[in-house]
Design an enzyme around this catalytic site. Structure first.
Site, PDB file in Angstrom:
ATOM      1  N   ASP A  26      43.421  38.374  33.801  1.00 47.07           N
ATOM      2  CA  ASP A  26      43.104  39.748  33.407  1.00 47.07           C
ATOM      3  C   ASP A  26      41.602  39.950  33.216  1.00 47.07           C
ATOM      4  OD1 ASP A  26      43.594  42.350  32.720  1.00 47.07           O
ATOM      5  OD2 ASP A  26      44.543  41.909  30.791  1.00 47.07           O
ATOM      6  N   GLY A  27      41.162  41.184  33.432  1.00 51.43           N
ATOM      7  CA  GLY A  27      39.762  41.530  33.134  1.00 51.43           C
ATOM      8  C   GLY A  27      38.879  41.703  34.355  1.00 51.43           C
ATOM      9  N   HIS A  43      38.141  42.232  41.600  1.00 54.62           N
ATOM     10  CA  HIS A  43      39.279  41.477  42.141  1.00 54.62           C
ATOM     11  C   HIS A  43      38.798  40.403  43.127  1.00 54.62           C
ATOM     12  CE1 HIS A  43      42.015  43.954  40.010  1.00 54.62           C
ATOM     13  NE2 HIS A  43      41.825  45.038  40.733  1.00 54.62           N
ATOM     14  N   GLU A  73      54.608  46.604  38.196  1.00 50.51           N
ATOM     15  CA  GLU A  73      54.006  47.809  37.617  1.00 50.51           C
ATOM     16  C   GLU A  73      52.668  48.163  38.283  1.00 50.51           C
ATOM     17  OE1 GLU A  73      55.169  45.221  35.548  1.00 50.51           O
ATOM     18  OE2 GLU A  73      57.047  46.334  35.313  1.00 50.51           O
ATOM     19  N   ARG A  77      48.898  51.766  40.293  1.00 48.25           N
ATOM     20  CA  ARG A  77      47.431  51.885  40.309  1.00 48.25           C
ATOM     21  C   ARG A  77      46.997  52.783  41.477  1.00 48.25           C
ATOM     22  NH1 ARG A  77      44.432  46.593  38.039  1.00 48.25           N
ATOM     23  NH2 ARG A  77      45.794  46.346  36.253  1.00 48.25           N
ATOM     24  N   LEU A 137      50.157  19.738  43.694  1.00 48.08           N
ATOM     25  CA  LEU A 137      50.188  20.868  42.745  1.00 48.08           C
ATOM     26  C   LEU A 137      51.084  21.944  43.334  1.00 48.08           C
ATOM     27  CD1 LEU A 137      48.810  22.483  40.269  1.00 48.08           C
ATOM     28  CD2 LEU A 137      47.336  23.454  42.022  1.00 48.08           C
ATOM     29  N   SER A 198      53.052  41.356  28.973  1.00 52.24           N
ATOM     30  CA  SER A 198      53.049  42.161  30.203  1.00 52.24           C
ATOM     31  C   SER A 198      54.091  41.739  31.239  1.00 52.24           C
ATOM     32  CB  SER A 198      51.651  42.160  30.841  1.00 52.24           C
ATOM     33  OG  SER A 198      50.732  42.771  29.989  1.00 52.24           O
ATOM     34  N   GLU A 209      53.248  27.557  24.713  1.00 49.63           N
ATOM     35  CA  GLU A 209      52.114  27.833  23.828  1.00 49.63           C
ATOM     36  C   GLU A 209      51.254  28.884  24.534  1.00 49.63           C
ATOM     37  OE1 GLU A 209      51.720  26.562  20.814  1.00 49.63           O
ATOM     38  OE2 GLU A 209      53.514  25.330  21.069  1.00 49.63           O
TER      39      GLU A 209
HETATM   40  C1  FPP Z   1      44.005  42.115  36.208  1.00 48.75           C
HETATM   41  O1  FPP Z   1      42.723  42.674  36.061  1.00 48.75           O
HETATM   42  C2  FPP Z   1      44.123  41.551  37.524  1.00 48.75           C
HETATM   43  C3  FPP Z   1      44.997  41.971  38.491  1.00 48.75           C
HETATM   44  C4  FPP Z   1      45.940  43.082  38.321  1.00 48.75           C
HETATM   45  C5  FPP Z   1      45.034  41.341  39.808  1.00 48.75           C
HETATM   46  C6  FPP Z   1      44.722  39.883  39.836  1.00 48.75           C
HETATM   47  C7  FPP Z   1      44.418  39.554  41.209  1.00 48.75           C
HETATM   48  C8  FPP Z   1      43.489  38.687  41.653  1.00 48.75           C
HETATM   49  C9  FPP Z   1      42.672  37.794  40.813  1.00 48.75           C
HETATM   50  C10 FPP Z   1      43.219  38.579  43.098  1.00 48.75           C
HETATM   51  C11 FPP Z   1      44.381  38.481  44.016  1.00 48.75           C
HETATM   52  C12 FPP Z   1      45.222  37.288  43.866  1.00 48.75           C
HETATM   53  C13 FPP Z   1      45.367  36.301  44.755  1.00 48.75           C
HETATM   54  C14 FPP Z   1      46.437  35.297  44.593  1.00 48.75           C
HETATM   55  C15 FPP Z   1      44.489  36.190  45.925  1.00 48.75           C
HETATM   56  P1  FPP Z   1      42.617  44.222  35.754  1.00 48.75           P
HETATM   57  O2  FPP Z   1      42.371  44.934  37.034  1.00 48.75           O
HETATM   58  O3  FPP Z   1      43.827  44.689  35.021  1.00 48.75           O
HETATM   59  O4  FPP Z   1      41.349  44.248  34.854  1.00 48.75           O
HETATM   60  P2  FPP Z   1      41.043  45.291  33.692  1.00 48.75           P
HETATM   61  O5  FPP Z   1      42.125  45.150  32.670  1.00 48.75           O
HETATM   62  O6  FPP Z   1      39.711  44.845  33.195  1.00 48.75           O
HETATM   63  O7  FPP Z   1      41.009  46.649  34.331  1.00 48.75           O
END
Ligand code: FPP
Length: 247
Positions: A26-27, A43, A73, A77, A137, A198, A209
């Site tokens: 996240d983030g 991303h 969900e 977006r 892995l 979530s 944990e």
């Molecule tokens: C949350 O950050 C992140 C996501 C919803 C997507 C995670 C995806 C990737 C890291 C890339 C794609 C994955 C692969 C396997 C190639 P957010 O957008 O909710 O951040 P925010 O809360 O700061 O808005």
């Protein structure tokens, strides 16, 4: 795979390394906003980071890594963000599959394939098939995944198989989840300071944990993973029991 510098902090040999680590990455959006960049740049940075973290997991001897890449969900977006995430996922497979395969990473998909565009669906299938015998892995990519939806799908499969209600146990449910046959996560990490589940691994994380860190996902590196493992080693896992009844 490049090795880390000799001065990098190392695993303490006394530590127990969690067998299965799951991460809510996240983030990305906030990371991008802090740099005046579009969300998709976050991303992309998050995807770059994923390579680093996969390498660190291999280095530390973690056997299962589950990442939350796209939730059921997340379709809500903005269209361009959803499209961008699909694109990034395809690029990730195109760029990384050969190396992941060489490194002995087994890719698994957790989630629904329906709703995913055909080109990406084909790439997910190819990644899973090509790497199915790898042992170093297991990388579970939760993509188009929802924990409640996973349980609903499991119940539907059980009903379709005609299993009588009185024969349904926790093991029956487990055997019908996307993670059938895998150990439950020992440690679930969520980056970016948010403290909630979530809809991630609702069944499997019952006794995990949880580790929360304010670090945004694109900045969460090997040293942060090491700190999470150190913290995990300070926990006393009781699985609902009392460890020493005389205490
Ligand atoms: C949350 O950050 C992140 C996501 C919803 C997507 C995670 C995806 C990737 C890291 C890339 C794609 C994955 C692969 C396997 C190639 P957010 O957008 O909710 O951040 P925010 O809360 O700061 O808005």
């Amino acid at each position: 795979m490049p090795s880390t510098s000799p001065t990098a902090p190392q695993l303490d040999p006394q530590w127990e390394v969690p067998t299965h680590v799951a991460i809510i990455m996240d983030g990305n959006g906030r990371w991008a906003r802090a740099r005046n960049l579009p969300r998709l740049a976050g991303h992309r940075a998050g995807t770059e980071n994923l390579r680093r973290v996969i390498r660190a997991c291999v280095e530390f001897g973690i056997r299962y890594l589950t990442i939350y890449a796209f939730s059921t969900e997340n379709w809500a977006r903005p269209k361009e963000e959803v499209e961008g995430l699909m694109e990034i996922m395809e690029e990730f497979i195109d760029k990384e599959l050969d190396e992941l395969d060489e490194e002995g990473v087994q890719i698994r998909h957790l989630g629904r394939l329906d709703g995913i565009r055909p080109s990406l669906k084909a790439k997910i299938r190819e990644s899973v098939e090509r790497t199915q015998h790898n042992q170093r892995l297991v990388l579970n990519v939760a993509f188009n995944y929802g924990g409640r939806d996973e349980i609903v799908q499991a119940v539907r499969k059980i009903v379709r198989e005609g299993i009588p209600p009185e024969q349904i146990t926790e093991e029956t449910i487990e055997a019908h989840l996307y993670t059938a046959g895998m150990p439950d996560p020992d440690l679930v990490i969520r980056t970016s300071g948010e403290i909630r589940t979530s809809n991630f691994l609702l069944w499997q994380a019952a006794y995990a944990e949880w580790y929360f860190t304010p670090v945004f996902w694109p900045d969460f590196g090997r040293e942060h993973l090491l700190e999470a493992i150190a913290d995990y080693n300070r926990r006393e896992r009781r699985f609902g029991r009392v460890l020493d009844p005389d205490e």
